[in-house]
Design an enzyme around this catalytic site. Structure first.
Site, PDB file in Angstrom:
ATOM      1  N   GLY A 233     -25.510  -5.861  44.618  1.00 46.19           N
ATOM      2  CA  GLY A 233     -24.998  -5.335  43.349  1.00 46.19           C
ATOM      3  C   GLY A 233     -25.615  -4.011  42.906  1.00 46.19           C
ATOM      4  N   LYS A 241     -26.143   0.560  38.155  1.00 47.99           N
ATOM      5  CA  LYS A 241     -27.180   1.569  38.283  1.00 47.99           C
ATOM      6  C   LYS A 241     -26.638   2.922  38.772  1.00 47.99           C
ATOM      7  CE  LYS A 241     -30.605  -0.508  36.521  1.00 47.99           C
ATOM      8  NZ  LYS A 241     -30.594  -1.901  36.637  1.00 47.99           N
ATOM      9  N   HIS A 260     -33.286   2.565  30.629  1.00 40.99           N
ATOM     10  CA  HIS A 260     -33.360   1.298  31.366  1.00 40.99           C
ATOM     11  C   HIS A 260     -34.050   0.288  30.461  1.00 40.99           C
ATOM     12  CE1 HIS A 260     -34.700  -0.901  35.284  1.00 40.99           C
ATOM     13  NE2 HIS A 260     -33.530  -1.316  34.876  1.00 40.99           N
ATOM     14  N   CYS A 284     -40.561  -7.703  35.850  1.00 40.02           N
ATOM     15  CA  CYS A 284     -41.822  -7.593  35.098  1.00 40.02           C
ATOM     16  C   CYS A 284     -41.739  -8.201  33.705  1.00 40.02           C
ATOM     17  CB  CYS A 284     -42.245  -6.136  34.998  1.00 40.02           C
ATOM     18  SG  CYS A 284     -42.613  -5.394  36.585  1.00 40.02           S
ATOM     19  N   GLY A 285     -40.808  -9.117  33.511  1.00 37.81           N
ATOM     20  CA  GLY A 285     -40.752  -9.816  32.228  1.00 37.81           C
ATOM     21  C   GLY A 285     -39.700  -9.280  31.273  1.00 37.81           C
ATOM     22  N   ALA A 397     -32.797 -12.971  44.176  1.00 39.32           N
ATOM     23  CA  ALA A 397     -31.527 -13.660  43.922  1.00 39.32           C
ATOM     24  C   ALA A 397     -31.119 -13.400  42.472  1.00 39.32           C
ATOM     25  CB  ALA A 397     -31.678 -15.151  44.167  1.00 39.32           C
TER      26      ALA A 397
END
Ligand code: SPV
Ligand code: MN
Length: 635
Positions: A233, A241, A260, A284-285, A397
């Site tokens: 994707g 993107k 972003h 990263c959360g 995933a």
């Protein structure tokens, strides 16, 4: 924008209307011709002659969605599960993430930009066009018309996606608003980006065969992207993107921001909502912070422009293409429920589909049963050719789902004017330097020391070694079509365009103790968010450190108690909020060295870093290498 100057696949003149009449069925042709744009018609005819699809289908409204869902199954791009609304897609073992190496910004004359993968435009176009020759033979081609933003909004950009992948079209139908009506209304006097994609030849597993010829070439001058021999994707979904690069570029030319960042609402006293945007490198959360918020406007991208002097943010998307690895019922109850609800339409990619038709990913409480995954047939203990165990589901995933499935979707998600931005967050995977939450002194300090200096350990979202620390300014480095120096200057100048700038904060959920264990619990981000919300409104005090402003112990005690029903000890506070001076100094050195190599870095960046260094050194003389928050003064 003058559409008539756009790049063509075929230079010679020919009767393109004749080609369209021959290749499109009557109703499809009618749909296309309702958009009064000869340049678009000609582009489609060029693709038909060039790539030779056997059938063509236009996505012009939600009524076309069912056709695309079925096509994805018919083409064996998606596999059914035991739940009719859930499907699974596999990209193939060598196509599981963004390909940084082969994603290039095409620039005339081979212009180079430091740290950005650029390529000579003429050479690139020639190379990639060659790859599209006959590539869609025997395949159906899909053409979708989308908005990158809410309908009827000054923020919104437009795009046409052409692809031979029903999987890509299916994703876009979930992730973006179909906007054919705006094309019909506005063309030819409108700006739109063009995305041409082909998965290329596929093998018996459905994976793209010619991975060595995978190319994602971004023609900045023409707002057109060519993506070929790939399915992942991040490489293929044009409006994700790829559009993002054009959005950043247009923003740069016109003086607004494309980021972003997620956009979320945090509830404060009296149920007021304060909107935050947040930039984190993938993995990263970012998603978990969005879900920890009280309302969600978006989870990945933001367009920010001033409205009446206040920066406002719009989410250009209406769905999520999120990382599923680690999503579990305990830490992510809302997302977990959403992903296991049979009524939601979901595309899973690169997870494990067990033999009883159940989508399984790392985070599901039950053990994985045999099935198929990103590397083919899978069984517990299966090893690759190097003897390494193959994980049941891949760390990158993903799931694709509409934001409209969210119980906490913000009611202003479709607001054409966006939501006011109270705070901007910057966070990365940092084991040893940044405290869990810290406010910048002001906009410039924040843009330089939090955003431009954002570092993170690499994660599985890119095809490179995970765990290595790298500078990732604004979490946007992978997507920048312009120099990072120019991007920083754009932000510094943005201050002049608004009456009030958002507060800037850094967050870090990955700080480790001396034994290498994470100090904070996953849920603690709730408290950091609530503290920041209060700071935006000036309702709590802060302590001044050499690098910013941090919470007072007693405020955190109250917040931990109120929102998590947890005790927050002095010991934890000291561990988490001690300023680690040598680590900070080392970070400044690293960051300085990189910006030294970028000729258009605004000089103020070095000034801010120098001042930060001086403050750190002074503190070190006074207190030593570790400064406990209990020693600091209130601001
Ligand atoms: C990211 O990696 O930042 C993503 C997913 O959001 S991708 O589409 O791969 O960019
Ligand atoms: Mn992202």
């Amino acid at each position: 924008m003058n559409n008539y100057s756009r790049e063509r696949l075929i230079r010679e003149d020919y009767d393109y209307m004749e080609v369209l009449r021959k290749s499109l069925s009557k109703d499809q042709l009618e749909k296309l011709l309702r958009i009064k744009d000869p340049e678009l018609h000609r582009w489609i005819a060029d693709i038909i002659l060039y790539a030779k699809p056997s059938r063509i289908y236009l996505i012009t409204s939600e009524e076309d969605f069912e056709y695309i869902r079925k096509a994805a199954l018919r083409n064996k791009e998606e596999i059914p599960t035991r739940y009719p609304n859930h499907t699974v897609h596999f990209d193939g073992p060598r196509d599981l993430a963004r390909d940084r190496k082969n994603t290039r910004i095409l620039l005339p004359g081979g212009e180079k930009i430091p740290f950005i993968n650029t390529y000579d435009r003429a050479k690139g176009l020639m190379e990639v066009k060659e790859l599209f020759k006959d590539i869609m033979r025997g395949k159906e081609m899909y053409i979708g018309f989308y908005c990158f933003g809410p309908k009827n909004s000054e923020f919104t950009l437009h795009a046409v996606q052409v692809t031979d992948s029903a999987y890509v079209a299916h994703n876009e139908n979930i992730l973006y608003r179909v906007c054919y009506d705006e094309f019909v209304e506005k063309a030819p006097n409108m700006f739109y980006a063009r995305f041409l994609h082909s998965a290329g030849e596929r093998d018996e597993n459905g994976w793209s065969k010619n991975i060595d010829k995978r190319r994602i070439y971004i023609d900045l001058q023409d707002y057109t992207v060519y993506s070929v021999n790939t399915q992942y994707g991040g490489n293929t979904i044009g409006l994700k993107k790829l559009m993002f690069r054009f959005c950043i570029y247009k923003g740069y030319l016109e003086g607004w921001l494309c980021e972003h960042m997620f956009i979320t609402g945090i509830k404060g006293p009296g149920d007021r909502i304060t909107y935050f945007t947040g930039a984190f490198p993938a993995g990263c959360g970012k998603t978990s912070t969005a879900f920890m918020s009280d309302t969600i406007v978006g989870d990945d991208l933001a367009i920010i422009k001033p409205v009446n002097g206040i920066p406002h943010a719009v989410n250009p998307e209406i769905g999520m293409f999120g990382i599923i690895d680690g999503v579990n019922p305990e830490d992510d109850p809302v997302l977990y429920k959403l992903l296991t609800s049979p009524e939601n339409e979901i595309i899973f990619s690169n997870i494990l589909l067990t033999e009883d038709g159940e989508p399984w990913w790392n985070g599901r409480p039950e053990s994985p049963k045999p099935g198929i995954n990103y590397a083919g047939k899978w069984w517990p203990g299966k090893k690759d050719e190097n003897g390494k165990e193959i994980k049941p589901s891949h760390p990158n995933a993903r799931f694709t789902v509409s934001l409209r499935t969210l119980p906490n979707l913000d009611p202003r998600v479709d607001d054409p004017n966006g939501v006011p931005v109270g705070a901007m967050l910057f966070g990365g995977r940092d084991p040893d330097t940044w405290v869990p939450v810290e406010e910048a002194y002001n906009w410039v300090h924040g843009i330089i020391t939090k955003a431009a200096a954002l570092e993170s350990e690499k994660t599985a979202a890119i095809l490179e070694k995970a765990g290595v620390r790298e500078l990732n300014p604004f979490a946007i480095l992978d997507f920048l079509p312009i120099s990072i120096g120019k991007f920083i200057k754009l932000h510094l100048d943005f201050q002049e365009k608004v009456d009030k700038t958002p507060k800037i904060f850094s967050v870090n959920y990955f700080l480790k103790d001396e034994h290498g264990n994470y100090i904070a619990d996953k849920v603690d981000k709730k408290v950091w968010l609530k503290w920041m919300e209060l700071r935006v409104h000036g309702e709590v005090e802060a302590l001044e450190t050499p690098t910013g402003l941090i919470p007072l112990y007693q405020d955190l005690v109250k917040l931990f108690n109120k929102y998590l029903d947890k005790e927050y000890t002095e010991e934890r506070y000291e561990k988490e909020f001690t300023t680690r001076i040598p680590e900070h100094l080392a970070k400044i050195e690293r960051v300085w060295k990189i910006y030294e190599q970028i000729p258009d870095t605004p000089p103020i960046l070095f000034q801010e870093l120098r001042q930060q260094k001086q403050r750190l050194k002074k503190a070190m003389e006074k207190w030593g290498t570790r400064v406990s928050p209990f020693k600091l003064d209130r601001k």
